[in-house]
Design an enzyme around this catalytic site. Structure first.
Site, mmCIF file in Angstrom:
data_model
loop_
_atom_site.group_PDB
_atom_site.id
_atom_site.type_symbol
_atom_site.label_atom_id
_atom_site.label_comp_id
_atom_site.label_asym_id
_atom_site.label_seq_id
_atom_site.Cartn_x
_atom_site.Cartn_y
_atom_site.Cartn_z
ATOM 1 N N GLU A 1 6.795 3.765 19.745
ATOM 2 C CA GLU A 1 5.595 4.603 19.773
ATOM 3 C C GLU A 1 5.738 5.743 18.768
ATOM 4 O O GLU A 1 6.765 6.420 18.782
ATOM 5 C CB GLU A 1 5.375 5.159 21.189
ATOM 6 C CG GLU A 1 5.065 4.043 22.179
ATOM 7 C CD GLU A 1 4.855 4.516 23.620
ATOM 8 O OE1 GLU A 1 4.826 5.736 23.852
ATOM 9 O OE2 GLU A 1 4.713 3.669 24.491
ATOM 10 N N HIS B 1 -0.658 5.846 24.553
ATOM 11 C CA HIS B 1 0.041 6.373 25.739
ATOM 12 C C HIS B 1 -0.778 7.479 26.425
ATOM 13 O O HIS B 1 -0.311 8.598 26.615
ATOM 14 C CB HIS B 1 1.450 6.871 25.381
ATOM 15 C CG HIS B 1 2.429 6.731 26.522
ATOM 16 N ND1 HIS B 1 3.718 6.297 26.358
ATOM 17 C CD2 HIS B 1 2.282 6.967 27.855
ATOM 18 C CE1 HIS B 1 4.333 6.271 27.542
ATOM 19 N NE2 HIS B 1 3.469 6.677 28.464
ATOM 20 N N ALA C 1 2.653 0.574 31.748
ATOM 21 C CA ALA C 1 3.891 1.019 32.400
ATOM 22 C C ALA C 1 4.904 1.510 31.358
ATOM 23 O O ALA C 1 5.003 2.720 31.119
ATOM 24 C CB ALA C 1 4.466 -0.101 33.252
ATOM 25 N N ASP D 1 -1.149 0.424 26.872
ATOM 26 C CA ASP D 1 -1.069 1.873 26.644
ATOM 27 C C ASP D 1 0.322 2.274 26.148
ATOM 28 O O ASP D 1 0.545 3.428 25.806
ATOM 29 C CB ASP D 1 -1.397 2.601 27.956
ATOM 30 C CG ASP D 1 -1.578 4.103 27.769
ATOM 31 O OD1 ASP D 1 -2.203 4.493 26.759
ATOM 32 O OD2 ASP D 1 -1.114 4.879 28.629
ATOM 33 N N ASP E 1 6.933 -7.684 44.161
ATOM 34 C CA ASP E 1 7.832 -6.530 44.066
ATOM 35 C C ASP E 1 9.057 -6.829 44.910
ATOM 36 O O ASP E 1 8.938 -7.075 46.099
ATOM 37 C CB ASP E 1 7.141 -5.260 44.562
ATOM 38 C CG ASP E 1 7.930 -4.008 44.183
ATOM 39 O OD1 ASP E 1 7.331 -3.050 43.685
ATOM 40 O OD2 ASP E 1 9.169 -3.997 44.395
ATOM 41 N N ALA F 1 -1.189 9.443 31.286
ATOM 42 C CA ALA F 1 -1.155 10.684 32.068
ATOM 43 C C ALA F 1 -2.051 11.767 31.474
ATOM 44 O O ALA F 1 -2.008 12.920 31.907
ATOM 45 C CB ALA F 1 0.272 11.185 32.163
#
Ligand code: 9EZ
Length: 321
Positions: free
Chosen positions: A259, A277, A229, A254, A169, A280
């Site tokens: 999409e 997706h 992500a 995901d 990162d 969440a």
């Protein structure tokens, strides 16, 4: 103060708005035309991914002061256009963190053991074992690209699974990495050493297509790649080739460039696992983000009027945690 909710919002969020005396119109599945015609009546707008807030919408939104997007990702809001008009744009990236990290861990197991593929065959009456020889997670190296909130929870859970966790990162402090008990490495070293690679960065011009044929070539043979992500951080065509050739043993995604993924050859591959997706999609995360977006909208009501009256508020972007 009038609030339009143009997509679905958990009832806990709606209750907070109503209890505070705000006038709430919950209109899930508002079309772009409907939005344009009604938006002029509202002070606040709560959206999800289905609603696009374009310059045209903002131009029609004469009373609008605040846009709330429960969850992370503001890809569907023209933030500069909002800011120009003094409209605050807010999201709640914190509310999804654990849920998204847990989905990633689920995808890690799925990619190691082909659980979805085996379950699909079992449903069709097939008892298939030979095809689904997996690998253990224990003792394997997990490379995490992007070690922000979600990446850090993934690291913590993976350490519990006895994985060796390394991360890249460009924005993390060495102290924070030390606290997490993981090793910070260069991207090239991450590619070279990882048995599993998972991505937890936003979509930026630096991360778009970050995983492509050149970077895949630097990876171990039999690498397994997870993307929960953003679609497009992995070049789907290049991943397809890698999964087809066996360079990559498996991938679990995901998120997709488009999409839903229609006519996407990736989803036809036996060693590819896709979910729609779901990152969440838990009761807890949906409640977290609904309340996290409703509370500051309630709090903003008197404050916004005051600040605008004083000419202080020029528009900004904030995060509500
Ligand atoms: C950039 C990144 C990762 C990255 C990581 C985070 C915003 N951001 N960008 C280039 N947190 C790999 C390559």
């Amino acid at each position: 103060m009038k609030v339009l909710i143009s997509d679905n919002l958990s009832k806990q969020g709606i209750e907070i708005l109503e209890k505070a005396g705000l006038e709430v119109d919950a209109r899930a599945k508002t079309t772009p035309e409907e939005l344009l015609s009604v938006i002029g009546n509202y002070d606040a707008l709560i959206i999800r991914s289905a609603t696009s807030v374009t310059e045209e919408v903002l131009e029609a939104a004469k009373k609008l002061k605040i846009i709330g997007r429960p969850g992370s990702g503001l890809d569907n809001v023209d933030i500069p256009a909002a800011t120009k008009r003094g409209v605050i744009v807010m999201n709640t990236p914190g509310g999804n963190t654990i849920t998204t990290a847990e989905h990633t861990i689920g995808m890690l197991f799925a990619a190691a053991r082909y659980i979805p593929q085996a379950a699909a065959l079992l449903r069709q009456g097939q008892w298939e074992k030979k095809k689904f020889m997996g690998v253990e997670l224990s003792g394997k190296t997990l490379g995490i690209i992007g070690i922000g909130n979600i990446g850090a929870v993934v690291a913590n859970r993976a350490i519990g699974l006895k994985m060796n966790v390394i991360a890249y990162d460009p924005f993390i402090s060495p102290e924070r990495v030390k606290e997490m008990g993981i090793e910070l490495v260069s991207l090239d070293e991450l590619y070279k050493r990882s048995d599993f690679i998972t991505i937890h960065t936003p979509m930026t011009k630096e991360t778009k297509g970050l995983i492509n044929k050149d970077t895949i070539a630097k990876m171990k043979n039999g690498v397994r790649i997870i993307n929960c992500a953003r679609g497009g951080i992995v070049n789907e065509q290049d991943l397809y080739e890698a999964l087809k050739s066996g360079k990559a043993a498996a991938a679990a995604f995901d998120v997709f460039e488009n999409e839903p993924p229609v006519n996407n050859p990736l989803i036809t591959l036996e060693n590819f696992i896709g979910t729609p997706h779901l990152g969440a999609q838990t009761t807890e995360a949906q409640e977290n983000v609904a309340t996290a977006i409703a509370e500051p909208i309630v709090g903003s009501s008197p404050l916004l009027h005051l600040l605008r009256g004083l000419g202080v508020l020029r528009g900004s972007y904030m995060r509500a945690h």
